[in-house]
Design a protein around this motif. Sequence first.
Motif, short mmCIF file in Angstrom:
data_model
loop_
_atom_site.label_atom_id
_atom_site.label_comp_id
_atom_site.label_asym_id
_atom_site.label_seq_id
_atom_site.Cartn_x
_atom_site.Cartn_y
_atom_site.Cartn_z
N GLU A 101 0.83 -1.44 0.03
CA GLU A 101 0.35 0.00 0.23
C GLU A 101 0.51 1.41 -0.30
N SER A 102 2.23 1.27 0.71
CA SER A 102 3.11 2.62 0.92
C SER A 102 3.45 2.45 -0.56
N VAL A 103 3.73 1.56 -1.07
CA VAL A 103 4.21 2.21 -2.46
C VAL A 103 2.99 2.40 -3.80
N ILE A 104 1.69 1.41 -3.30
CA ILE A 104 0.46 2.50 -3.86
C ILE A 104 0.63 3.70 -4.16
N TYR A 126 3.33 -0.39 -12.47
CA TYR A 126 4.51 1.01 -12.18
C TYR A 126 4.83 -0.12 -10.39
N LEU A 127 3.42 -0.63 -9.56
CA LEU A 127 3.54 -1.39 -8.46
C LEU A 127 4.09 -2.39 -9.13
N ASN A 128 3.74 -3.26 -9.63
CA ASN A 128 4.65 -5.00 -9.78
C ASN A 128 5.97 -5.05 -10.12
N ALA A 129 6.39 -3.60 -10.53
CA ALA A 129 7.76 -3.19 -10.71
C ALA A 129 9.10 -2.81 -9.78
N ARG A 130 7.81 -2.76 -8.60
CA ARG A 130 8.82 -2.05 -7.42
C ARG A 130 8.78 -3.41 -6.16
#
Length: 135
Positions: A35-38, A99-103
């Motif tokens: 969630e913090s990345v999102i 974006y999320l899945n790359a991080r």
Amino acid sequence: DLGTFNKKGFLFIKGRSKNVIIGASGENIYPEEIESVINNFRFVVESLVVEKKGKLVAMVYFNKEELENQFKILKDEWEHKKEEWDAKMDELALELKAYLNARVNKFSQVQLVIAQPDPFQKTATQKIKRFLYTQ
């Protein structure tokens, strides 16, 4: 709360033990980390990661006012351009997923991003009532 210490002795909070999702291979997945990345993604106000049918799902509330400014859609035109708006939201959800899945780790990758039409229900201390969305 769950956390880890690094080599320098700093404490990093992972999340709450009751929120941990156990992955298919037995790995611990901390939704708060995802969630913090999102929440760092543009246009995202708040998010919630849950498990549904064995898959990770990100529920996201986007900043509609910011999106309206970005896409030059006025509130009056919203109803007339509903299909265009829905297409933009789907496109933004796909962009967020990439974006999320790359991080995040492979086992923390989400399979679906769902745009929430309204803000999440919160407690008096402004924390999302997670139990309402995990059913």
